[in-house]
Design a protein around this motif. Structure first.
Motif, PDB file in Angstrom:
ATOM      1  N   SER A 109      49.085 -16.899  20.177  1.00 51.63           N
ATOM      2  CA  SER A 109      49.941 -18.075  20.108  1.00 51.63           C
ATOM      3  C   SER A 109      50.097 -18.494  18.651  1.00 51.63           C
ATOM      4  O   SER A 109      49.130 -18.485  17.894  1.00 51.63           O
ATOM      5  CB  SER A 109      49.350 -19.209  20.949  1.00 51.63           C
ATOM      6  N   ILE A 110      51.316 -18.806  18.302  1.00 53.59           N
ATOM      7  CA  ILE A 110      51.584 -19.238  16.938  1.00 53.59           C
ATOM      8  C   ILE A 110      51.361 -20.743  16.896  1.00 53.59           C
ATOM      9  O   ILE A 110      52.063 -21.502  17.565  1.00 53.59           O
ATOM     10  CB  ILE A 110      53.017 -18.854  16.536  1.00 53.59           C
ATOM     11  N   GLU A 111      50.357 -21.158  16.149  1.00 54.40           N
ATOM     12  CA  GLU A 111      49.942 -22.548  16.191  1.00 54.40           C
ATOM     13  C   GLU A 111      50.746 -23.401  15.223  1.00 54.40           C
ATOM     14  O   GLU A 111      51.061 -24.551  15.489  1.00 54.40           O
ATOM     15  CB  GLU A 111      48.456 -22.666  15.828  1.00 54.40           C
ATOM     16  N   ASP A 112      51.072 -22.789  14.113  1.00 51.04           N
ATOM     17  CA  ASP A 112      51.693 -23.582  13.069  1.00 51.04           C
ATOM     18  C   ASP A 112      52.349 -22.644  12.075  1.00 51.04           C
ATOM     19  O   ASP A 112      52.045 -21.454  12.052  1.00 51.04           O
ATOM     20  CB  ASP A 112      50.613 -24.421  12.365  1.00 51.04           C
ATOM     21  N   GLY A 113      53.220 -23.211  11.258  1.00 51.00           N
ATOM     22  CA  GLY A 113      53.778 -22.435  10.168  1.00 51.00           C
ATOM     23  C   GLY A 113      55.235 -22.093  10.366  1.00 51.00           C
ATOM     24  O   GLY A 113      55.839 -22.417  11.391  1.00 51.00           O
ATOM     25  N   ARG A 114      55.783 -21.464   9.343  1.00 51.45           N
ATOM     26  CA  ARG A 114      57.183 -21.089   9.385  1.00 51.45           C
ATOM     27  C   ARG A 114      57.320 -19.707   8.789  1.00 51.45           C
ATOM     28  O   ARG A 114      56.553 -19.331   7.906  1.00 51.45           O
ATOM     29  CB  ARG A 114      58.020 -22.053   8.545  1.00 51.45           C
ATOM     30  N   ILE A 115      58.278 -18.965   9.281  1.00 52.68           N
ATOM     31  CA  ILE A 115      58.612 -17.703   8.647  1.00 52.68           C
ATOM     32  C   ILE A 115      60.100 -17.776   8.337  1.00 52.68           C
ATOM     33  O   ILE A 115      60.943 -17.624   9.220  1.00 52.68           O
ATOM     34  CB  ILE A 115      58.289 -16.503   9.564  1.00 52.68           C
ATOM     35  N   LEU A 116      60.403 -18.087   7.085  1.00 53.37           N
ATOM     36  CA  LEU A 116      61.796 -18.281   6.711  1.00 53.37           C
ATOM     37  C   LEU A 116      62.370 -16.968   6.205  1.00 53.37           C
ATOM     38  O   LEU A 116      61.895 -16.394   5.236  1.00 53.37           O
ATOM     39  CB  LEU A 116      61.907 -19.343   5.626  1.00 53.37           C
ATOM     40  N   TYR A 117      63.388 -16.514   6.922  1.00 51.61           N
ATOM     41  CA  TYR A 117      64.078 -15.304   6.498  1.00 51.61           C
ATOM     42  C   TYR A 117      65.521 -15.697   6.217  1.00 51.61           C
ATOM     43  O   TYR A 117      66.226 -16.166   7.122  1.00 51.61           O
ATOM     44  CB  TYR A 117      64.011 -14.244   7.591  1.00 51.61           C
ATOM     45  N   LYS A 118      65.939 -15.563   4.981  1.00 46.50           N
ATOM     46  CA  LYS A 118      67.273 -16.015   4.560  1.00 46.50           C
ATOM     47  C   LYS A 118      67.535 -17.441   5.055  1.00 46.50           C
ATOM     48  O   LYS A 118      68.619 -17.748   5.558  1.00 46.50           O
ATOM     49  CB  LYS A 118      68.358 -15.090   5.111  1.00 46.50           C
ATOM     50  N   GLY A 119      66.490 -18.245   5.008  1.00 46.53           N
ATOM     51  CA  GLY A 119      66.650 -19.645   5.393  1.00 46.53           C
ATOM     52  C   GLY A 119      66.486 -19.929   6.880  1.00 46.53           C
ATOM     53  O   GLY A 119      66.410 -21.080   7.279  1.00 46.53           O
ATOM     54  N   ILE A 120      66.439 -18.867   7.712  1.00 49.89           N
ATOM     55  CA  ILE A 120      66.269 -19.087   9.155  1.00 49.89           C
ATOM     56  C   ILE A 120      64.785 -19.005   9.483  1.00 49.89           C
ATOM     57  O   ILE A 120      64.109 -18.093   9.023  1.00 49.89           O
ATOM     58  CB  ILE A 120      66.981 -17.999   9.975  1.00 49.89           C
ATOM     59  N   ASP A 121      64.311 -19.939  10.288  1.00 53.77           N
ATOM     60  CA  ASP A 121      62.916 -19.861  10.705  1.00 53.77           C
ATOM     61  C   ASP A 121      62.810 -18.912  11.902  1.00 53.77           C
ATOM     62  O   ASP A 121      63.183 -19.255  13.019  1.00 53.77           O
ATOM     63  CB  ASP A 121      62.402 -21.251  11.090  1.00 53.77           C
ATOM     64  N   LEU A 122      62.309 -17.727  11.645  1.00 51.32           N
ATOM     65  CA  LEU A 122      62.260 -16.717  12.709  1.00 51.32           C
ATOM     66  C   LEU A 122      61.366 -17.134  13.866  1.00 51.32           C
ATOM     67  O   LEU A 122      61.577 -16.728  15.010  1.00 51.32           O
ATOM     68  CB  LEU A 122      61.765 -15.370  12.154  1.00 51.32           C
ATOM     69  N   LEU A 123      60.373 -17.953  13.584  1.00 52.18           N
ATOM     70  CA  LEU A 123      59.460 -18.366  14.652  1.00 52.18           C
ATOM     71  C   LEU A 123      60.147 -19.281  15.657  1.00 52.18           C
ATOM     72  O   LEU A 123      59.735 -19.362  16.803  1.00 52.18           O
ATOM     73  CB  LEU A 123      58.236 -19.080  14.072  1.00 52.18           C
ATOM     74  N   ARG A 124      61.184 -19.958  15.178  1.00 51.82           N
ATOM     75  CA  ARG A 124      61.866 -20.887  16.079  1.00 51.82           C
ATOM     76  C   ARG A 124      63.290 -20.455  16.417  1.00 51.82           C
ATOM     77  O   ARG A 124      63.969 -21.117  17.193  1.00 51.82           O
ATOM     78  CB  ARG A 124      61.875 -22.283  15.457  1.00 51.82           C
TER      79      ARG A 124
END
Lengths: 328, 339
Positions: A68-83
């Protein structure tokens, strides 16, 4: 810092990932921070079990069900891939980022021919609909590009009929079909013969250079990482503990863990400590408080046991997560 | 070509298996205690009558001679004389077997469709309520024997709800007997009323037979899908953005279904044996009842014939399953050839 000058393609911020197991919750990623510039090659090193694969799998969101992804962001070209929703994520998966898996023996479906699998991937990677001949042409070109001999035979083979090196080349060809921006290479040579390892790494270096791909290379071959990458991140027990230019990191490691890692790495000079870094990765069920490395650190002090150190910028464009370098 | 070779080898192998089976059952039926000639003649018959029957059945000859005489007749299409029905065993088989085979065929269809539908559903929604419901159903399905289901279905669907006939195979006039298979005969003669009537009668007994193996196979498919869902080869396809449906139904289902497919053949062949009580409950004019009757009466020729028929069906089912498994899993095809 070399990387910061370039525009960030991918930025991982404070990524925390847990695994639920029978005994409880494994707190594996403890706030990973990582940044890949456009066209930049990143090395990611650390012992087995330090969360490197989990980090890569998080980017493409292909973590196992108990993660489970608890926290954080993975921004790819400005898009948060996690969300990002499934559609957006799949766009990225199909055409921009691809991953090379650790074990080529396990990465190909045993009951489908290479042709089936490769064609489906190529089909997805196209913007429009491809004619059958076009797919075929791309497939041949890709397999030639990864220097597979006898392309026709490989296409009509099932994975179990190919050697490990050949399979890994197929996996690389698949990755090249989809990766137009970023290639995630998860220990691409660990499960191969020593003689093949070198070839595959060279091939990877070559192809990514030609296509100007950004790369995250996870590997235990520190020498190769140093040669192939611009910057390196050192990971320990779910934390990035040091980052900087690859040459600098291995020439002049600052974090005690990096120092031990470099010192104990196998070298051709014969000065090899086969035990690696003394001690073991901590238990993720109850990770040690403070700096997760303090249980093995020869310089551990009271503060290390209590408080997680921040990332501290030091000279040479490096950053290190260690109290030793605080306020210097 | 590769496949044809594979099938040919299976068939040759099957012939040898049948020979072995025939020897074993032939000898076993004869060495076990109980005098078939005496049973045929009745307890009060004089000794010379028993002796005569013994001669008639070749029981006075050495065992190996008996076997070769029997084998010679079998090659001429004659399974011998039944002391229970007082006629040719071949005729008995032709009369009783089709009804059972048809019932089994319907059961097999339920079993396969049900196993895949439930297994895939449970596998896709693993650990969610759909899966939990299916798992509960599977436990119940496996724990209750076929004849238990037969009685339950009869009570609920035939008697209480009146959706299906309570018993029997046909309630309209039987179609003209051509092949002996009601379904085929009714279609040939254009008797569609008999066809649908047959199906209506077959639903409940077939469901009763199918439900146990179906539940078991559904669980196999489910666990296969769950085991494989996070294998690298699925994650790789997912990481390339292959759509979920293709991921599930092409890349995940195929490797996951192989173990279930290999047991399906066996399960379907075993239906023939298991059908006995279900056929009794539904008063189905099938082979199982015949089989049990001849065994209780130590009707030697009929016993051997029954076992051989079941053996042939097992072998055919196995060949079919092996072919399907080899088709699904290339490793079987190639490894068998030593590649």
């Amino acid at each position: 810092m070399a990387g910061e000058k370039k525009e960030a393609l991918l930025e991982i911020r404070d990524l925390k990932v847990n695994y639920k197991v029978y005994k409880g919750t494994l707190k594996v990623l403890n706030g990973v921070e990582l940044r890949v510039g456009k066209g930049e090659r990143i090395g990611l090193v650390g012992e087995s079990g330090s969360g490197k694969t989990t980090t890569l799998k998080s980017i493409l969101r292909i973590l196992p069900y108990n993660a489970s992804i608890e926290d954080g962001r993975i921004l790819y070209k400005g898009i948060d891939l996690l969300r990002a929703d499934e559609r957006v994520l799949n766009e990225v998966r199909r055409r921009e980022i691809a991953m090379i898996f650790q074990d080529p023996m396990a990465a190909l479906n045993p009951v489908f021919k290479v042709r089936d699998q490769l064609y489906d991937i190529i089909k997805e990677s196209a913007r429009g609909k491809l004619a059958k001949e076009e797919i075929e042409e791309i497939a041949y070109r890709l397999l030639k590009e990864v220097r597979l001999p006898d392309v026709e035979r490989v296409m009509d083979s099932y994975p179990f009929q190919l050697s490990g090196g050949m399979r890994q080349r197929v996996v690389i060809a698949m990755a090249l079909a989809s990766a137009r921006e970023l290639l995630l290479a998860d220990e691409p040579t660990t499960n191969l013969d020593v003689t093949i390892q070198d070839q595959i790494l060279r091939l990877l270096a070559d192809l990514t250079m030609k296509r100007n791909l950004s790369v995250i290379l996870v590997s235990h071959a520190l020498g190769m990482v140093r040669k192939m990458t611009d910057r390196t991140y050192v990971m320990y027990a779910g934390d990035i503990v040091e980052e900087g230019d690859s040459g600098e990191i291995f020439e002049n490691p600052l974090h005690p863990y990096t120092q031990l890692l470099v010192e104990t790495a196998p070298k051709l000079t014969g000065n090899w400590n086969p035990r690696g870094v003394p001690g073991r990765i901590p238990d993720y069920l109850n990770p040690p408080p403070g700096c997760r490395f303090h249980t093995r650190c020869p310089f551990a002090e009271q503060i290390c046991r209590e408080k997680k150190p921040p990332m501290i910028a030091v000279e040479g464009g490096k950053r290190v997560r260690c109290w030793l370098y605080y306020k210097r | 070509m590769r496949m044809a070779q594979y099938i040919l080898r299976r068939v040759v192998f099957a012939v040898f298996t049948l020979f072995g089976l025939s020897v074993i059952i032939f000898v076993m039926a004869r060495v076990l205690p109980g005098d078939p000639a005496r049973m045929a003649a009745g307890p009060r018959a004089p000794e010379w009558v028993v002796e005569q029957i013994r001669e008639q059945l070749n029981l006075d000859k050495p065992l190996h001679v008996q076997y070769f005489l029997w084998l010679r007749d079998v090659f001429n299409g004659d399974l011998g004389y039944s002391i229970f029905t007082k006629r040719s065993v071949t005729q008995d088989v032709i009369e009783y077997l089709p009804a059972s085979l048809e019932l089994i065929a319907v059961a097999a269809v339920f079993q396969i469709l049900g196993a895949f539908a439930l297994g895939v559903l449970a596998g896709m929604y693993a650990y969610r309520w759909v899966d939990n419901a299916i798992r509960l159903f599977a436990y119940i399905g496996i724990s209750i024997p076929a004849f238990g289901w037969a009685v339950i279905f009869q009570l609920v669907f035939a008697w209480k709800l009146d959706l299906f006939p309570v018993q029997g195979m046909l309630s309209v006039e039987a179609p003209e007997r051509i092949t002996g298979f009601v379904t085929i005969d009714s279609l040939i003669t254009g008797r569609f009323d008999a066809f649908t009537d047959f199906l209506k009668h077959a639903v409940l007994p077939a469901m009763a037979l199918a439900i146990g193996p179906m539940a078991q196979e559904a669980r196999l498919i489910r666990s296969g899908m769950i085991d494989n869902r996070y294998k690298d080869y699925i994650l790789l396809m997912e990481s390339h953005g292959v759509p979920k449906r293709k991921l599930m139904f092409k890349y995940l289902l195929k490797p996951s279904a192989i173990p279930a497919v290999t047991v399906m053949g066996m399960d379907i062949a075993s239906l023939l044996g298991n059908a006995f009580l279900v056929e009794i409950v539904f008063n189905w004019p099938g082979f199982s009842r015949y089989a049990i009757s001849v065994m209780l009466n130590k009707d030697l020729n009929a016993i051997v014939a029954v076992v051989m028929v079941i053996g042939v069906i097992f072998i055919i089912a196995n060949i079919i399953v092996d072919i399907i498994a080899a088709y699904l899993d290339p490793r079987i095809r190639y490894v068998e050839r030593g590649e």
